[in-house]
Design a protein around this motif. Structure first.
Motif, PDB file in Angstrom:
ATOM      1  N   LYS A  99       0.814  -1.222   0.000  1.00  0.00           N
ATOM      2  CA  LYS A  99       0.000   0.000   0.000  1.00  0.00           C
ATOM      3  C   LYS A  99       0.845   1.269   0.000  1.00  0.00           C
ATOM      4  N   THR A 100       2.041   1.192   0.550  1.00  0.00           N
ATOM      5  CA  THR A 100       2.900   2.378   0.636  1.00  0.00           C
ATOM      6  C   THR A 100       4.255   2.057   0.042  1.00  0.00           C
ATOM      7  N   ILE A 101       4.865   3.058  -0.582  1.00  0.00           N
ATOM      8  CA  ILE A 101       6.203   2.854  -1.130  1.00  0.00           C
ATOM      9  C   ILE A 101       7.202   2.789   0.024  1.00  0.00           C
ATOM     10  N   PRO A 102       8.251   1.999  -0.115  1.00  0.00           N
ATOM     11  CA  PRO A 102       9.171   1.783   0.996  1.00  0.00           C
ATOM     12  C   PRO A 102      10.059   2.978   1.321  1.00  0.00           C
ATOM     13  N   LEU A 103      10.095   3.986   0.452  1.00  0.00           N
ATOM     14  CA  LEU A 103      10.915   5.174   0.706  1.00  0.00           C
ATOM     15  C   LEU A 103      10.132   6.393   0.235  1.00  0.00           C
ATOM     16  N   PRO A 104       9.889   7.366   1.119  1.00  0.00           N
ATOM     17  CA  PRO A 104       9.141   8.555   0.688  1.00  0.00           C
ATOM     18  C   PRO A 104       9.850   9.277  -0.458  1.00  0.00           C
ATOM     19  N   ILE A 105       9.093   9.607  -1.489  1.00  0.00           N
ATOM     20  CA  ILE A 105       9.597  10.354  -2.634  1.00  0.00           C
ATOM     21  C   ILE A 105       8.884  11.702  -2.659  1.00  0.00           C
ATOM     22  N   GLY A 106       9.662  12.778  -2.722  1.00  0.00           N
ATOM     23  CA  GLY A 106       9.092  14.120  -2.753  1.00  0.00           C
ATOM     24  C   GLY A 106       9.586  14.900  -3.949  1.00  0.00           C
ATOM     25  N   VAL A 107       9.255  16.188  -3.968  1.00  0.00           N
ATOM     26  CA  VAL A 107       9.662  17.029  -5.089  1.00  0.00           C
ATOM     27  C   VAL A 107       9.953  18.433  -4.583  1.00  0.00           C
ATOM     28  N   GLU A 108      10.982  19.049  -5.168  1.00  0.00           N
ATOM     29  CA  GLU A 108      11.285  20.465  -4.932  1.00  0.00           C
ATOM     30  C   GLU A 108      10.479  21.266  -5.959  1.00  0.00           C
ATOM     31  N   THR A 109       9.634  22.134  -5.471  1.00  0.00           N
ATOM     32  CA  THR A 109       8.731  22.843  -6.378  1.00  0.00           C
ATOM     33  C   THR A 109       8.681  24.324  -6.036  1.00  0.00           C
ATOM     34  N   SER A 110       8.089  25.095  -6.919  1.00  0.00           N
ATOM     35  CA  SER A 110       8.079  26.549  -6.793  1.00  0.00           C
ATOM     36  C   SER A 110       6.792  27.032  -6.134  1.00  0.00           C
ATOM     37  N   ALA A 111       6.926  27.737  -5.014  1.00  0.00           N
ATOM     38  CA  ALA A 111       5.761  28.340  -4.367  1.00  0.00           C
ATOM     39  C   ALA A 111       5.120  29.375  -5.278  1.00  0.00           C
ATOM     40  N   ALA A 112       5.943  30.090  -6.029  1.00  0.00           N
ATOM     41  CA  ALA A 112       5.409  31.131  -6.916  1.00  0.00           C
ATOM     42  C   ALA A 112       4.580  30.534  -8.039  1.00  0.00           C
ATOM     43  N   LEU A 113       5.045  29.450  -8.643  1.00  0.00           N
ATOM     44  CA  LEU A 113       4.304  28.847  -9.748  1.00  0.00           C
ATOM     45  C   LEU A 113       2.999  28.200  -9.284  1.00  0.00           C
ATOM     46  N   LEU A 114       2.939  27.829  -8.019  1.00  0.00           N
ATOM     47  CA  LEU A 114       1.706  27.263  -7.481  1.00  0.00           C
ATOM     48  C   LEU A 114       0.702  28.341  -7.095  1.00  0.00           C
ATOM     49  N   ASN A 115       1.154  29.599  -7.096  1.00  0.00           N
ATOM     50  CA  ASN A 115       0.286  30.742  -6.809  1.00  0.00           C
ATOM     51  C   ASN A 115       0.559  31.819  -7.863  1.00  0.00           C
ATOM     52  N   PRO A 116       0.087  31.622  -9.090  1.00  0.00           N
ATOM     53  CA  PRO A 116       0.479  32.459 -10.232  1.00  0.00           C
ATOM     54  C   PRO A 116       0.243  33.950 -10.056  1.00  0.00           C
ATOM     55  N   ASP A 117      -0.714  34.341  -9.220  1.00  0.00           N
ATOM     56  CA  ASP A 117      -0.978  35.769  -9.040  1.00  0.00           C
ATOM     57  C   ASP A 117       0.238  36.498  -8.489  1.00  0.00           C
ATOM     58  N   ILE A 118       1.050  35.798  -7.721  1.00  0.00           N
ATOM     59  CA  ILE A 118       2.210  36.436  -7.099  1.00  0.00           C
ATOM     60  C   ILE A 118       3.296  36.717  -8.127  1.00  0.00           C
ATOM     61  N   LEU A 119       3.207  36.110  -9.328  1.00  0.00           N
ATOM     62  CA  LEU A 119       4.229  36.310 -10.359  1.00  0.00           C
ATOM     63  C   LEU A 119       4.273  37.743 -10.866  1.00  0.00           C
ATOM     64  N   ALA A 120       3.259  38.534 -10.558  1.00  0.00           N
ATOM     65  CA  ALA A 120       3.261  39.938 -10.969  1.00  0.00           C
ATOM     66  C   ALA A 120       4.283  40.756 -10.192  1.00  0.00           C
ATOM     67  N   ARG A 121       4.815  40.221  -9.125  1.00  0.00           N
ATOM     68  CA  ARG A 121       5.791  40.952  -8.313  1.00  0.00           C
ATOM     69  C   ARG A 121       7.079  41.184  -9.085  1.00  0.00           C
ATOM     70  N   ARG A 122       7.691  42.325  -8.830  1.00  0.00           N
ATOM     71  CA  ARG A 122       8.927  42.703  -9.518  1.00  0.00           C
ATOM     72  C   ARG A 122      10.028  41.674  -9.265  1.00  0.00           C
ATOM     73  N   GLU A 123      10.100  41.132  -8.044  1.00  0.00           N
ATOM     74  CA  GLU A 123      11.171  40.192  -7.705  1.00  0.00           C
ATOM     75  C   GLU A 123      11.108  38.905  -8.519  1.00  0.00           C
ATOM     76  N   LEU A 124       9.955  38.625  -9.103  1.00  0.00           N
ATOM     77  CA  LEU A 124       9.760  37.380  -9.840  1.00  0.00           C
ATOM     78  C   LEU A 124       9.703  37.597 -11.345  1.00  0.00           C
ATOM     79  N   ALA A 125      10.235  38.724 -11.795  1.00  0.00           N
ATOM     80  CA  ALA A 125      10.150  39.077 -13.215  1.00  0.00           C
ATOM     81  C   ALA A 125      10.837  38.043 -14.102  1.00  0.00           C
ATOM     82  N   ASP A 126      12.003  37.558 -13.703  1.00  0.00           N
ATOM     83  CA  ASP A 126      12.717  36.582 -14.536  1.00  0.00           C
ATOM     84  C   ASP A 126      11.919  35.292 -14.685  1.00  0.00           C
TER      85      ASP A 126
END
Length: 468
Positions: A99-126
């Motif tokens: 029922k469960t995998i023997p080793l937890p597998i995760g992912v490094e992901t972007s908080a900004a991409l999961l909340n697209p409205d925040i992409l309008a910020r100047r710091e995220l222009a690139d």
């Protein structure tokens, strides 16, 4: 390059290689010689050479040894005795479904991409410009990461660093963690203290020592308390071998102090130390420095709950065999649970990338002390080096991701069916984890969940079908 004669004679021609650092073994494959006119610049010549330190990506013997260690370290023993009343039941059918995998597998992901409205910020222009041609795929990106049952945990590489959090992360972090909880995802926080000014708010550069110390400790306290109970573990210190600006300025004592503040502020949270890339550096010096840091923190009375090792390989300099020796050193000196972070491999050839990912995954899965693995950023549109992504720009899986999925959902999962012998006994060696067990003699059936947690201890069960 050196001048050589143009005539080559059998048994009279040899290549000579001089190794600069120390005596060792040099293995060459697919060796060939080509003639070029005098005066050709050697740097202009094409090469198929991919030098690797401390191992061989084509070593089938090593791979066989790794598979043997997986059987030893990642499988348990289930010993069953099946009877009906006092009588043993022969040929009872035993079915085990993992029922469960023997080793937890995760992912490094972007908080900004999961909340697209925040992409309008100047710091995220690139980042905004980079993903602009693919913005319609952002809902699919969310499904692939935050809502994907394949991953059991997440870590956000942006939004939670001190600088990011002060400027934009605090606008979305609570919502993001609530969404992760709704999706049954654990979160590992990255990171409370990365000791470089580029990870700190700009105002920190103008603070004196005492005020910067106070600002740092206040940040660690506030962020730990803000997400206590929602973030399962924190990388309290990140990349202290590579970056030292802040602790050189405010004092080395700031390192143990951030752990004390975090422990007091979030006592139920696991506190980790995170390393950038000591495992994948061609030199052993960063690993030696890391071990010295860990030993020093122990003398300072700091209790660590685990070690996070980054494996984001922009160059394939270090083979799994060499990494294995470094893991041996850590196990002997430190003895902490290890979490592999940000796993990714850079290669233009998708087949080579997939093969490398496979071998590194085999290495880490074969190690008993490795408690989890997180993949690097999945999406080609979001990473600076597209060759390191697991999904292409259209969010279709590359061969490297297909390899990971096969390992985790097929090779490392036990779905077994056996029968008892004439004495009503059977022994199964499935992978560790939670399993659904079903035993039947055709008339009566026994169903139960079984948890295997220790590869050294057998789980023994007596099943009486007359009672079910």
């Amino acid at each position: 390059a050196v001048p050589v004669h143009e005539d080559y004679f059998a048994e009279k021609t040899a290549f000579s290689f001089h190794l600069a650092e120390r005596k060792g073994l040099l293995e060459l494959r697919n060796l060939s010689a080509k003639l070029y006119p005098p005066g050709v610049d050697p740097e202009s010549l094409e090469t198929n050479v991919s030098p690797v330190f401390g191992g061989d990506f084509y070593d089938k013997d090593w791979r066989a040894l790794a598979l043997g260690k997986i059987d030893k370290n990642r499988k348990g023993r289930l010993q069953l005795t099946v009877q009906s009343g006092e009588q043993p039941v022969a040929d009872a059918v035993i079915t085990l479904r993992q029922k469960t995998i023997p080793l937890p597998i995760g992912v490094e992901t972007s908080a900004a991409l999961l909340n697209p409205d925040i992409l309008a910020r100047r710091e995220l222009a690139d980042l905004r410009r980079r993903i602009a041609p693919f913005k319609d795929l952002l809902p699919e990106y969310k499904k692939l990461t935050l809502q994907n049952p394949f991953f059991s945990f997440l870590s956000f590489y942006d939004g939670f660093h001190w600088r990011d959090h002060e400027t934009w992360g605090k606008q979305i972090d609570v919502k993001l963690l609530d969404e992760a909880r709704s999706a049954s995802k654990d979160v590992r926080g990255h990171a409370l203290f990365a000791p470089a000014f580029m990870f700190a708010p700009p105002k920190c550069r103008s603070l004196n020592r005492d005020k910067l110390w106070d600002a740092l400790m206040q940040h660690v306290e506030n962020l730990s308390k803000r997400h206590a109970g929602k973030i399962k573990s924190w990388e309290v210190l990140h990349a202290a071998i590579e970056y030292n600006e802040i602790y050189n300025f405010v004092g080395i004592d700031s390192i143990p102090e951030v752990f004390r503040v975090a422990r007091k502020s979030a006592p139920e949270t696991s506190l980790l130390i995170s390393d950038l890339n000591s495992l994948g550096e061609i030199s052993d010096i960063p690993m030696t420095d890391l071990i010295e840091l860990l030993e020093w923190l122990k003398t300072e009375g700091i209790k660590l709950d685990g070690l996070v090792l980054g494996v984001n390989l922009r160059r394939l300099d270090v083979a799994p065999q060499s990494m294995e020796k470094r893991l041996d050193r850590l196990a002997a000196k430190v003895g902490l649970p290890i979490h592999i972070r940000n796993l990714a491999v850079n290669d233009e050839d998708p087949e080579v990338q997939a093969d490398m990912i496979r071998d590194y995954m085999l290495l880490f899965f074969s190690r008993r002390e490795v408690a989890s693995i997180s993949l690097g950023e999945l999406w080609e549109a979001a990473v600076l080096n597209r060759n390191m992504a697991f999904y292409d720009k259209n969010l279709q899986p590359k061969k490297a991701m297909q390899i990971v999925q096969r390992l985790v959902t097929e090779d490392w999962i036990s779905n077994l069916e056996v029968k008892t012998d004439e004495t009503g006994q059977a022994e199964i060696t499935p992978f560790l984890g939670k399993h659904d067990l079903e035993v039947t003699d055709g008339k009566n059936t026994w169903k139960q969940e079984v948890i295997l947690e220790n590869s050294d201890l057998a789980v023994r069960m007596l099943i009486d079908l007359s009672k079910k």
